[in-house]
Design a protein around this motif. Structure first.
Motif, mmCIF file in Angstrom:
data_model
loop_
_atom_site.group_PDB
_atom_site.id
_atom_site.type_symbol
_atom_site.label_atom_id
_atom_site.label_comp_id
_atom_site.label_asym_id
_atom_site.label_seq_id
_atom_site.Cartn_x
_atom_site.Cartn_y
_atom_site.Cartn_z
ATOM 1 N N LYS A 2 0.830 -1.207 0.000
ATOM 2 C CA LYS A 2 0.000 0.000 0.000
ATOM 3 C C LYS A 2 0.865 1.257 0.000
ATOM 4 C CE LYS A 2 -4.164 -1.814 2.220
ATOM 5 N NZ LYS A 2 -5.046 -1.715 3.413
ATOM 6 N N LYS A 3 1.961 1.213 0.757
ATOM 7 C CA LYS A 3 2.870 2.359 0.797
ATOM 8 C C LYS A 3 3.494 2.591 -0.574
ATOM 9 C CE LYS A 3 4.184 2.024 5.680
ATOM 10 N NZ LYS A 3 5.330 1.813 6.608
ATOM 11 N N TYR A 4 3.886 1.513 -1.244
ATOM 12 C CA TYR A 4 4.508 1.653 -2.555
ATOM 13 C C TYR A 4 3.532 2.246 -3.565
ATOM 14 C CZ TYR A 4 8.665 -0.995 -1.190
ATOM 15 O OH TYR A 4 9.829 -1.392 -0.597
ATOM 16 N N SER A 6 0.914 3.984 -3.071
ATOM 17 C CA SER A 6 0.483 5.340 -2.746
ATOM 18 C C SER A 6 1.551 6.375 -3.105
ATOM 19 C CB SER A 6 0.155 5.445 -1.253
ATOM 20 O OG SER A 6 1.303 5.193 -0.465
ATOM 21 N N ASN A 7 2.743 5.878 -3.482
ATOM 22 C CA ASN A 7 3.819 6.764 -3.924
ATOM 23 C C ASN A 7 3.676 7.007 -5.431
ATOM 24 O OD1 ASN A 7 6.753 7.016 -5.168
ATOM 25 N ND2 ASN A 7 6.882 7.746 -3.058
ATOM 26 N N GLU A 264 12.096 6.365 -1.864
ATOM 27 C CA GLU A 264 11.315 7.314 -1.067
ATOM 28 C C GLU A 264 10.508 6.618 0.023
ATOM 29 O OE1 GLU A 264 8.970 9.371 -3.927
ATOM 30 O OE2 GLU A 264 10.699 10.375 -4.878
ATOM 31 N N VAL A 265 9.933 5.470 -0.286
ATOM 32 C CA VAL A 265 9.118 4.740 0.687
ATOM 33 C C VAL A 265 9.972 4.225 1.850
ATOM 34 C CG1 VAL A 265 7.726 2.660 1.053
ATOM 35 C CG2 VAL A 265 7.319 4.107 -0.937
ATOM 36 N N ASN A 266 11.201 3.849 1.552
ATOM 37 C CA ASN A 266 12.059 3.241 2.575
ATOM 38 C C ASN A 266 13.047 4.210 3.223
ATOM 39 O OD1 ASN A 266 11.565 0.141 2.455
ATOM 40 N ND2 ASN A 266 11.612 0.804 0.320
#
Length: 267
Positions: A2-4, A6-7, A264-266
């Motif tokens: 979901k985080k990926y 949403s980027n 960016e996510v990590n």
């Protein structure tokens, strides 16, 4: 995931890569024309129902050549990424985790290889063994190993002193288990970013060698070779340069955005 997704960078890159994968699948099952079938009566043809992307200076269908060119570029990029990633992961993890003389020897060898420009290595291999696709891929694979090795080594050196690794050692976990189960998952984000970068550099390097006539050989189409052939007719038929350059640029942008999104996510 979901985080990926949403980027924005990751999402756009992922969608572009899916688009290219669809084109690759279409190219496997359907090509409008033979990739090397000349039709001088229809050379420099514009966009039409018969030729959606027109024809080149020999009357060959541009769409068919683009579909096969994407397949070749993705195949080479994937091979280089897997080869470099596998060997770089093994060498870098051993170097970073154990350190000492092993690390010293490996880093000296990597430094020597990185001091030798990759394109020169490719040209040397081609000069010795001749212009062959296998030689081109081998040269690009060897070029990718140092990049992975350094990233993995730095990550392992940082993670091996972490508290969770010391806890695993105290519980009696073996070296291999610590490296694979405990450290590698924390190295994975940086490793994936390096994979996307390696894929892009492999595509660009192959295109550059093909542009010089030293990469993919006829009758197989390559974006570099297509650009080389079309540059002589850039004012007569500008689409011959614009179309392969556009697809090549979109591939590079797609994997760069994917890598940026992961990074960016990590953070």
């Amino acid at each position: 995931m979901k985080k990926y997704f949403s980027n924005k960078s990751f999402l756009i890159g992922f969608c572009l890569i899916c688009f290219f994968l669809i084109l690759i699948m279409v190219g496997f099952f359907y090509l409008p024309y033979e990739i090397d079938a000349p039709d001088t009566a229809n050379k420099f043809s514009s966009f039409s129902k018969n030729h959606l992307l027109g024809t080149d200076h020999l009357g060959r269908d541009v769409l068919s050549r683009i579909l096969v060119g994407i397949r070749i570029s993705f195949g080479i990029g994937f091979a280089v990424m897997v080869f470099g990633g596998l060997f770089g992961l093994i060498i870098g993890s051993v170097s970073g985790y154990f350190g000492g003389k092993i690390d010293l020897v490996i880093q000296k060898l990597i430094t020597v290889q990185m001091a030798f420009p990759g394109i020169l290595l490719a040209l040397m291999l081609i000069a010795v063994f001749g212009t062959d696709t296998k030689i081109t891929v081998l040269a690009l694979c060897l070029m990718s190993i140092p990049r992975f090795t350094r990233i993995v080594r730095a990550s392992f050196m940082k993670q091996k002193t972490a508290l969770f690794v010391k806890s695993a050692v105290a519980r009696g976990a073996g070296t291999v288990r610590i490296m694979i189960v405990h450290i590698f998952p924390n190295v994975l984000p940086e490793f994936l970013v390096t994979c996307s970068l390696s894929f892009v550099l492999a595509i660009l390097s192959e295109s550059g060698l093909s542009y010089l006539g030293l990469g993919i050989q006829p009758p197989n189409p390559s974006f570099g070779r297509m650009l080389n052939e079309a540059q002589r007719f850039i004012f007569t038929d500008p689409k011959g340069v614009v179309i392969p350059a556009l697809f090549l640029s979109l591939m590079v942008i797609a994997f760069n955005l994917l890598g940026d999104g992961i990074s960016e996510v990590n953070k």
